[in-house]
Design a protein around this motif. Structure first.
Motif, PDB file in Angstrom:
ATOM      1  N   ALA A 111      40.224  -2.516 -16.532  1.00  0.00           N
ATOM      2  CA  ALA A 111      40.064  -1.659 -15.364  1.00  0.00           C
ATOM      3  C   ALA A 111      39.954  -2.460 -14.076  1.00  0.00           C
ATOM      4  N   ALA A 112      40.286  -1.806 -12.981  1.00  0.00           N
ATOM      5  CA  ALA A 112      40.148  -2.392 -11.647  1.00  0.00           C
ATOM      6  C   ALA A 112      40.188  -1.272 -10.622  1.00  0.00           C
ATOM      7  N   GLN A 113      39.842  -1.615  -9.402  1.00  0.00           N
ATOM      8  CA  GLN A 113      39.968  -0.646  -8.299  1.00  0.00           C
ATOM      9  C   GLN A 113      40.800  -1.276  -7.192  1.00  0.00           C
ATOM     10  N   GLY A 114      41.824  -1.980  -7.612  1.00  0.00           N
ATOM     11  CA  GLY A 114      42.603  -2.759  -6.661  1.00  0.00           C
ATOM     12  C   GLY A 114      43.708  -2.005  -5.940  1.00  0.00           C
ATOM     13  N   ASP A 115      43.842  -0.705  -6.226  1.00  0.00           N
ATOM     14  CA  ASP A 115      44.952   0.040  -5.620  1.00  0.00           C
ATOM     15  C   ASP A 115      44.488   0.986  -4.512  1.00  0.00           C
ATOM     16  N   ILE A 116      43.250   0.812  -4.080  1.00  0.00           N
ATOM     17  CA  ILE A 116      42.722   1.730  -3.058  1.00  0.00           C
ATOM     18  C   ILE A 116      43.572   1.666  -1.792  1.00  0.00           C
ATOM     19  N   MET A 117      43.808   0.456  -1.325  1.00  0.00           N
ATOM     20  CA  MET A 117      44.608   0.305  -0.103  1.00  0.00           C
ATOM     21  C   MET A 117      46.044   0.762  -0.332  1.00  0.00           C
ATOM     22  N   GLN A 118      46.567   0.436  -1.506  1.00  0.00           N
ATOM     23  CA  GLN A 118      47.948   0.849  -1.789  1.00  0.00           C
ATOM     24  C   GLN A 118      48.066   2.372  -1.792  1.00  0.00           C
ATOM     25  N   ALA A 119      47.072   3.033  -2.378  1.00  0.00           N
ATOM     26  CA  ALA A 119      47.129   4.495  -2.441  1.00  0.00           C
ATOM     27  C   ALA A 119      47.118   5.086  -1.032  1.00  0.00           C
ATOM     28  N   ILE A 120      46.292   4.518  -0.178  1.00  0.00           N
ATOM     29  CA  ILE A 120      46.176   5.089   1.168  1.00  0.00           C
ATOM     30  C   ILE A 120      47.331   4.642   2.067  1.00  0.00           C
ATOM     31  N   TRP A 121      47.647   3.355   2.019  1.00  0.00           N
ATOM     32  CA  TRP A 121      48.580   2.797   3.006  1.00  0.00           C
ATOM     33  C   TRP A 121      49.851   2.209   2.413  1.00  0.00           C
ATOM     34  N   GLY A 122      50.082   2.416   1.115  1.00  0.00           N
ATOM     35  CA  GLY A 122      51.186   1.721   0.441  1.00  0.00           C
ATOM     36  C   GLY A 122      52.571   2.030   0.969  1.00  0.00           C
ATOM     37  N   THR A 123      52.786   3.273   1.359  1.00  0.00           N
ATOM     38  CA  THR A 123      54.131   3.591   1.849  1.00  0.00           C
ATOM     39  C   THR A 123      54.226   3.252   3.333  1.00  0.00           C
ATOM     40  N   HIS A 124      55.436   3.103   3.836  1.00  0.00           N
ATOM     41  CA  HIS A 124      55.576   2.646   5.211  1.00  0.00           C
ATOM     42  C   HIS A 124      55.465   3.785   6.227  1.00  0.00           C
ATOM     43  N   GLY A 125      55.167   3.399   7.433  1.00  0.00           N
ATOM     44  CA  GLY A 125      55.117   4.371   8.522  1.00  0.00           C
ATOM     45  C   GLY A 125      53.750   5.000   8.690  1.00  0.00           C
ATOM     46  N   ASP A 126      53.626   5.803   9.750  1.00  0.00           N
ATOM     47  CA  ASP A 126      52.375   6.510  10.012  1.00  0.00           C
ATOM     48  C   ASP A 126      52.338   7.742   9.121  1.00  0.00           C
ATOM     49  N   HIS A 127      51.270   7.892   8.400  1.00  0.00           N
ATOM     50  CA  HIS A 127      51.246   9.015   7.465  1.00  0.00           C
ATOM     51  C   HIS A 127      49.820   9.320   7.035  1.00  0.00           C
ATOM     52  N   SER A 128      49.671  10.401   6.305  1.00  0.00           N
ATOM     53  CA  SER A 128      48.403  10.671   5.638  1.00  0.00           C
ATOM     54  C   SER A 128      48.701  11.380   4.332  1.00  0.00           C
ATOM     55  N   LEU A 129      47.751  11.343   3.443  1.00  0.00           N
ATOM     56  CA  LEU A 129      47.857  12.039   2.166  1.00  0.00           C
ATOM     57  C   LEU A 129      46.456  12.193   1.635  1.00  0.00           C
ATOM     58  N   ILE A 130      46.309  12.619   0.401  1.00  0.00           N
ATOM     59  CA  ILE A 130      44.966  12.840  -0.144  1.00  0.00           C
ATOM     60  C   ILE A 130      44.794  11.955  -1.380  1.00  0.00           C
ATOM     61  N   VAL A 131      43.655  11.290  -1.456  1.00  0.00           N
ATOM     62  CA  VAL A 131      43.369  10.428  -2.609  1.00  0.00           C
ATOM     63  C   VAL A 131      42.009  10.820  -3.200  1.00  0.00           C
ATOM     64  N   THR A 157      51.358  18.571   0.331  1.00  0.00           N
ATOM     65  CA  THR A 157      51.299  17.119   0.454  1.00  0.00           C
ATOM     66  C   THR A 157      51.142  16.479  -0.914  1.00  0.00           C
ATOM     67  N   PRO A 158      51.572  15.233  -1.063  1.00  0.00           N
ATOM     68  CA  PRO A 158      51.255  14.543  -2.316  1.00  0.00           C
ATOM     69  C   PRO A 158      49.760  14.233  -2.402  1.00  0.00           C
ATOM     70  N   VAL A 159      49.214  14.379  -3.590  1.00  0.00           N
ATOM     71  CA  VAL A 159      47.816  14.022  -3.822  1.00  0.00           C
ATOM     72  C   VAL A 159      47.777  12.964  -4.914  1.00  0.00           C
ATOM     73  N   ILE A 160      47.037  11.896  -4.626  1.00  0.00           N
ATOM     74  CA  ILE A 160      46.912  10.813  -5.606  1.00  0.00           C
ATOM     75  C   ILE A 160      45.587  10.970  -6.339  1.00  0.00           C
ATOM     76  N   LEU A 161      45.637  10.959  -7.656  1.00  0.00           N
ATOM     77  CA  LEU A 161      44.405  10.882  -8.442  1.00  0.00           C
ATOM     78  C   LEU A 161      44.270   9.417  -8.850  1.00  0.00           C
ATOM     79  N   LEU A 162      43.285   8.763  -8.232  1.00  0.00           N
ATOM     80  CA  LEU A 162      43.141   7.319  -8.423  1.00  0.00           C
ATOM     81  C   LEU A 162      42.027   7.072  -9.431  1.00  0.00           C
ATOM     82  N   THR A 163      42.435   6.808 -10.655  1.00  0.00           N
ATOM     83  CA  THR A 163      41.429   6.557 -11.680  1.00  0.00           C
ATOM     84  C   THR A 163      41.616   5.128 -12.196  1.00  0.00           C
ATOM     85  N   ASP A 164      41.043   4.817 -13.349  1.00  0.00           N
ATOM     86  CA  ASP A 164      41.162   3.427 -13.815  1.00  0.00           C
ATOM     87  C   ASP A 164      41.164   3.366 -15.334  1.00  0.00           C
ATOM     88  N   ALA A 165      41.472   2.190 -15.861  1.00  0.00           N
ATOM     89  CA  ALA A 165      41.631   2.001 -17.300  1.00  0.00           C
ATOM     90  C   ALA A 165      40.374   2.391 -18.078  1.00  0.00           C
TER      91      ALA A 165
END
Ligand SMILES: Cc1ncc(C[n+]2csc(CCOP(=O)(O)OP(=O)(O)O)c2C)c(N)n1
Ligand code: SF4
Lengths: 281, 382
Positions: free
Chosen positions: B124-144, B169-177
């Motif tokens: 397990a890890a929590q290393g994708d927090i930034m990727q989930a929020i800011w991973g795609t390019h451009g100014d944007h928002s979504l739900i995590v 909107t896309p919603v990310i469910l950010l869980t872990d191993a």
């Protein structure tokens, strides 16, 4: 075949507020579009049940100009988006309009897998041997020696024969024409639209601006003459040796078969699942 | 409707299984995926269930295709989901941006494992927090959203679908191993016990003509799905309210992007949820999310036993982020600790929120193991 006037087709199917198109003078995309619309018209298909899908490139701008539901997606991914649309609502007929770079380079993986699955889609593929929209880089279809901004001394890699690839991967219908073969083109699209599974009509299409200019063919007529020189009808090609066919492109109908399409296969799969779980007899 | 698993009672299941069952109960009828540890069990459960509930489960050629397919399915009217882990999530970024730009409701589960690259696939890890929020390019928002138990994995999956539909909107469910593979008792409700939100469809032709407008003034346009005769053109290019590409018009771009961000930002308080433990009189705050919160709860209890006035803020929503709430908390406490399973991602958000009103200290941990409560306690009491 009785041909309606091009104005009638335009007025019936194009979004007037989107005109003029972005296409350069002499570009072949408009012709392929016209053939597709004529095929739809001739078959009397209901536009409300057709969705146009595309990736990114000049050819992929087509869904914007036609008055249908349309999804203009990311570069190369049109067929993956189409898979979702079709399986979520099998009643929709899908036309994917794509470029050769879009389909065979960045989208190569989606292309072969959509064919392997026999996704129910009709692909109209604009093969202009180049990346038109980004200004003339070489495409994976570019014949050896052709120039592009990323191969200024002439392409040194081998090209893909997209139609050949589609036949091997299992497409139900595959044909290739140049945009100057209009009757064959329209007939092929009509056939393609009536079949289930994956169907492809590839058009060799002049791109005088990004491609022709760099290869000493600045106008559509010059490209037309070049296509006449390099294309060989399938019947004739069968009698030619590999050496004679070197640098030539075969045109014609390469596959016409009726393997079950993905939608039908999935419907069967659902029934099998329910039987295996004892939910249904 | 018959379900391929028991409803209206508790079951002892893994996090991945809980997510799959929740998705089915939330009305998800299209799943596309590509196998990856530790998310594969979600796919395997969907593969078992979907054909039985007349849904679709399909193994795509890669994650780019999976993300593309669920967006296509959503425009064809289905609630759609995919699940992956870090490497696959990276591949989804381009099409995630497309979903944001085209305002397509979809749910993406990212079961985090340790990275970068293929890293530690089973840990397990929590290393994708930034990727989930800011991973795609451009100014944007979504739900995590970020669950910390198997029950929450279930509940938040349903919430993810509801938020996706409500805000288009896309919603990310950010869980872990850890949560993915641990078994816990989960209450699986009956369908009539679940509140479901369905997307707003155009009420009339006029509304259908503005698939990217704001006819209701809430920033969320009704979605004219394909095949209804609305003739909608959807593009990832900057487009006007009618969906026509307007790629060099600064005003059109600004209006579109600000509305897309605004519909999330302006509804922050509807979207954000958190749990507070012992925060009323706290002088020390621990802020955490996901699996680490479980150790953090225990740590706070131990600290209280030791006479330290500690409290925990457990973030269930990671984005949008309530910076103001963090600032208020920072005004109340002396110090904020942020334990997380990475070298500092949530920390940056908390620090910005605290706005210098309290010291913020990171308690990082990498390598695949969750912080023990004592590791947190020891950092606080020194
Ligand atoms: C991921 C990604 N990479 C690169 C591009 C830039 N790009 C836009 S169109 C295009 C190629 C277009 O060529 P083709 O698909 O042959 O279509 P044509 O314009 O010739 O019709 C490229 C590389 C992009 N939009 N997205
Ligand atoms: S660049 Fe080429 S393909 Fe693109 S519109 Fe112009 S002529 Fe057509």
């Amino acid at each position: 075949m009785y041909l309606k006037s091009a104005y009638d087709i335009r007025d019936k199917y194009l979004r007037k507020d989107m005109l003029p198109t972005i296409f350069c003078p002499g570009c072949g995309i408009g012709s392929a579009l016209q053939y597709t619309l004529r095929a739809i018209d001739d078959l009397g298909l209901n536009p409300d049940e057709i969705v146009w899908v595309s990736g990114i490139g000049c050819s992929s701008r087509v869904p914007g100009f036609v008055n249908f539901d349309g999804l203009h997606t990311t570069h190369g991914r049109a067929l993956a988006f189409a898979t979702g649309i079709k399986l979520a609502n099998p009643n929709l007929k899908i036309i994917a309009f794509m470029g050769d770079g879009d389909a065979a380079a960045i989208g190569g993986n989606h292309f072969i897998h959509a064919i392997r699955r026999n996704l129910d889609v009709t692909v109209i593929l604009i093969n202009n041997f180049t990346y038109g929209m980004t200004g003339g880089q070489v495409a994976p279809t570019a014949l050896k020696g052709l120039k592009g901004t990323t191969a200024p001394y002439g392409q040194f890699e081998n090209p893909f024969d997209i139609a050949d690839l589609a036949v091997s991967a299992g497409a139900n219908y595959v044909a290739r024409w140049s945009v100057f073969n209009y009757l064959q083109g329209i007939n092929s699209i009509k056939k393609a639209l009536q079949k289930e599974g994956f169907t492809l009509v590839e058009f060799l299409s002049p791109c005088p601006i990004s491609f022709g200019r760099r290869n000493r063919m600045k106008t559509a007529p010059e490209l037309l003459r070049w296509y006449q020189k390099i294309t060989v009808p399938l019947s004739k090609a069968k009698k030619m040796s590999p050496e004679e066919l070197e640098g030539k492109i075969v045109i014609g109908e390469f596959a016409d078969r009726d393997r079950p399409g993905l939608v039908r296969e999935y419907e069967e799969y659902k029934k099998r699942a329910k039987r295996m779980m004892g939910w249904e007899e | 409707m018959r379900y391929p698993f028991p409803v209206g009672k508790s079951d002892f299941i893994q996090g991945d299984e809980a997510i799959a069952r929740a998705a089915i109960l939330a009305g998800c009828r299209f799943y596309a995926g590509y196998p990856i540890t530790p998310a594969s069990e979600i796919f395997e459960a969907m593969a078992l269930y979907m054909p039985l509930v007349d849904g679709v489960s399909i193994q795509m050629e890669d994650e780019l295709a999976s993300m593309a397919a669920i967006i296509g399915a959503s425009w064809a009217g289905a609630k759609a989901m995919t699940a992956t882990s870090g490497p696959g999530f990276s591949l989804m970024m381009e099409n995630l941006g497309y979903a944001i730009m085209t305002e397509t409701p979809v749910v993406v589960v990212d079961v985090q494992r340790s990275g970068p690259s293929t890293g530690q696939p089973t840990l397990a890890a929590q290393g994708d927090i930034m990727q989930a929020i800011w991973g795609t390019h451009g100014d944007h928002s979504l739900i995590v959203l970020s669950p910390s138990t198997v029950q929450e994995a279930f509940d938040f999956t349903i919430k993810a679908f509801n938020l996706a539909e409500k805000y288009r909107t896309p919603v990310i469910l950010l869980t872990d191993a850890e949560i993915a593979h641990m078994r816990e008792r989960v209450y699986i409700p009956k369908p009539d016990e679940i509140e479901l939100v369905e997307r707003k469809l155009p009420a009339n032709e006029e509304e259908a003509k503005l698939p990217f407008g704001d006819p209701h003034g809430d920033g969320v346009p009704p979605m004219p799905i394909f095949g209804k005769g609305y003739r909608t053109y959807v593009t990832g290019l900057t487009h006007d309210e009618r969906g026509r590409p307007k790629t060099v018009d600064a005003e059109v771009h600004e209006k579109l992007i600000k509305r897309i961000i605004g519909k999330i930002e302006n509804n922050k308080h509807d979207i954000i949820t958190y749990d507070a433990f012992e925060l009323e009189d706290a002088e020390i705050a621990v802020i955490s999310t996901g699996i680490v919160s479980r150790s953090a709860v225990r740590a706070v209890k131990i600290l209280r036993e030791k006479g330290v006035k500690a409290g925990l803020l457990k973030l269930n929503t990671i984005w949008p982020f309530d910076f103001d709430m963090i600032e208020e908390l920072a005004e109340q406490v002396k110090k904020i600790y942020v334990p997380e399973m990475n070298l500092g991602q949530l920390y940056h958000l908390v620090k910005e929120g605290a706005n210098g009103k309290a010291e913020v200290e990171l308690i990082p941990k990498i390598g695949g193991e969750v912080h023990t409560p004592m590791e947190i306690v020891e950092r606080v009491v020194g």
